[in-house]
Design a protein around this motif. Structure first.
Motif, short mmCIF file in Angstrom:
data_model
loop_
_atom_site.label_atom_id
_atom_site.label_comp_id
_atom_site.label_asym_id
_atom_site.label_seq_id
_atom_site.Cartn_x
_atom_site.Cartn_y
_atom_site.Cartn_z
N VAL A 1 0.83 -1.22 0.00
CA VAL A 1 0.00 0.00 0.00
C VAL A 1 0.87 1.27 0.00
O VAL A 1 0.37 2.36 0.27
CB VAL A 1 -0.98 0.03 1.21
N GLU A 2 2.16 1.11 -0.31
CA GLU A 2 3.09 2.24 -0.22
C GLU A 2 2.64 3.44 -1.08
O GLU A 2 2.66 4.58 -0.63
CB GLU A 2 4.50 1.76 -0.63
N THR A 3 2.23 3.15 -2.33
CA THR A 3 1.83 4.25 -3.22
C THR A 3 0.66 5.02 -2.62
O THR A 3 0.62 6.26 -2.65
CB THR A 3 1.40 3.67 -4.60
N ILE A 4 -0.29 4.28 -2.04
CA ILE A 4 -1.48 4.95 -1.47
C ILE A 4 -1.08 5.75 -0.23
O ILE A 4 -1.54 6.88 -0.03
CB ILE A 4 -2.57 3.91 -1.10
N LEU A 5 -0.21 5.17 0.58
CA LEU A 5 0.24 5.90 1.78
C LEU A 5 0.89 7.22 1.39
O LEU A 5 0.62 8.26 2.00
CB LEU A 5 1.23 5.04 2.58
#
Ligand code: SF4
Length: 420
Positions: free
Chosen positions: A381-385
């Motif tokens: 979920v890095e991109t969303i974070l």
């Protein structure tokens, strides 16, 4: 918000948990004296007497049938919710707790909460509930204002609200008062007056919910005029400031607690723990290892109490021997299967489900918890974070991930990002 559902046979086998999360037990009691016009819970007005013995026997059979799924796991908290569980007699609750203790490991210091309606208590009932083993009471006061209670269609009046809150304070050292704001015709001063009055009873916990018009309720059919969103936001701010000044920690969207008095049962939900739900319409979430593969399974019990009781076909005479009662009297063709629905959560859906709970916590969560509960790396979920951080909705600090003030205010916007 949507959820992709798959059947257990299609369950992903790639999940790898080192250990299942803490396990709570939720017990649903689906009856109320009458249905409140704003309520979308699985609750039904009582017609005739409460079938207490039958229901306790059905809950016992329900728990028994679920034991293979929770074998060897201890229960960290129990919550009797509804509906109106305070309609149960103290003897019925005592029997139920004995049944639970005999079947699952329940530590002596486990939090055991009972929801109570101020319209269903008399002077000795709370003390009897406490003596039966309840350690925490949650009282649905909603308001101390007679006019607002009438509008909400509550069965109690302001006098009963005060009396019940005083009983709660007398008989429990740990109790919650539920309040609602954003009520038809309510001013900011009135909302604050409710909070101030609640504080005079020295509760350890307050839950303050904004009234929302839910589908399939009487209010959805004939909606009352609610205060405009700005006034509701002002009420929320005034309540938060008032409770902060009074020494309460605002730890979840609607929950405020004295230090160390956060609701442990609800914290287990919000940290994406497991829970077994028994009783009509109860939901459960269980992290299981079956056929050498892990899965996160969701369950829902038969929703209507009549159907639930019929399916459980439990014999109350086995638990409550009565003269003349025999098992043959209740052979009404039940299956013994409490489940209306059961499915495995797709691995792809776990990050969103985790965030939907954990981001309700104002202090957020430890980054390691994400992996422990979803069996996926945070990089998933890095991109969303990053996007949420750049929009000022989320902050990362010393291994914690938390919603900002703005993220708390626009929680749905933040959560939707994880749905994409
Ligand atoms: S008492 Fe609670 S559960 Fe029952 S109808 Fe009213 S709001 Fe719903």
């Amino acid at each position: 918000m949507t959820r992709r559902e798959i059947s257990p046979v299609e369950a992903p086998g790639a999940l790898e948990f080192s250990t299942p999360p803490p396990l709570s037990l939720y017990v649903h009691v689906p009856w109320c004296v009458k249905k409140c016009p704003y309520c979308d819970f699985n609750s039904y007005p009582l017609r005739g007497g409460l079938p207490e013995a039958e229901y306790v026997a059905a809950l016992a059979a329900d728990l028994e049938s679920a034991l293979p799924l929770v074998q060897g796991r201890r229960i960290v908290s129990v919550f009797f919710g509804g509906g109106t569980p305070s309609l149960l007699s103290a003897a019925g609750l005592d029997a139920l707790l004995s049944i639970i203790r005999a079947r699952v490991p329940l530590p002596g210091d486990a939090e055991i909460t009972l929801e109570a309606n101020p319209g269903t208590v008399d002077t000795g009932k709370f003390a009897a509930f406490r003596d039966a083993g309840i350690t925490r009471l949650s009282l649905g006061v909603q308001s101390f204002d007679p006019e607002h209670l009438r509008t909400l269609g509550r069965i109690h009046d302001a006098g009963q609200a005060r009396r019940a809150a005083a009983f709660a304070a007398r008989d429990f050292d740990n109790f919650n008062l539920d309040l609602m704001y954003g009520l038809p015709g309510q001013t900011v001063a009135q909302a604050l007056a409710d909070v101030k009055e609640a504080l005079t009873f020295s509760p350890t916990h307050l839950s303050c919910y904004q009234l929302a018009i839910e589908p399939d309720t009487t209010f959805a059919v004939s909606p009352p005029a609610l205060p405009d969103p700005e006034r509701c936001a002002d009420m929320q701010e005034a309540i938060e400031a008032g409770l902060d000044e009074a020494g309460f920690i605002h730890y979840e969207t609607s929950a405020f607690a004295r230090p160390e008095r956060q609701c442990r049962h609800n914290l287990n939900y919000w940290t994406f723990g497991d829970y077994l739900g028994i009783g009509a319409g109860a939901h459960g979430k269980l992290t299981l290892r079956t056929r050498n593969a892990w899965e996160v399974r969701r369950q829902m019990r038969w929703k209507h109490p009549k159907r639930y009781l019929a399916e459980m076909n439990a014999d109350p005479s086995a638990l409550f021997p009565r003269e003349g009662a025999s098992p043959a009297e209740r052979s009404d063709g039940g299956t013994g299967n409490p489940l209306q629905d059961e499915f495995s959560v797709a691995a792809d859906d776990l990050p969103f489900e985790f965030m939907m709970n954990a981001l309700r916590l104002n202090e957020g969560f430890d980054a390691a918890l994400f992996g422990a509960r979803t069996a996926q790396p945070l990089s998933a979920v890095e991109t969303i974070l990053r996007r949420a951080e750049s929009e000022g909705l989320l902050v990362r600090d010393a291994g914690r991930i938390a919603p900002t003030r703005r993220g708390q205010r626009f929680l749905n916007r933040l959560l939707e990002m994880f749905l994409a």
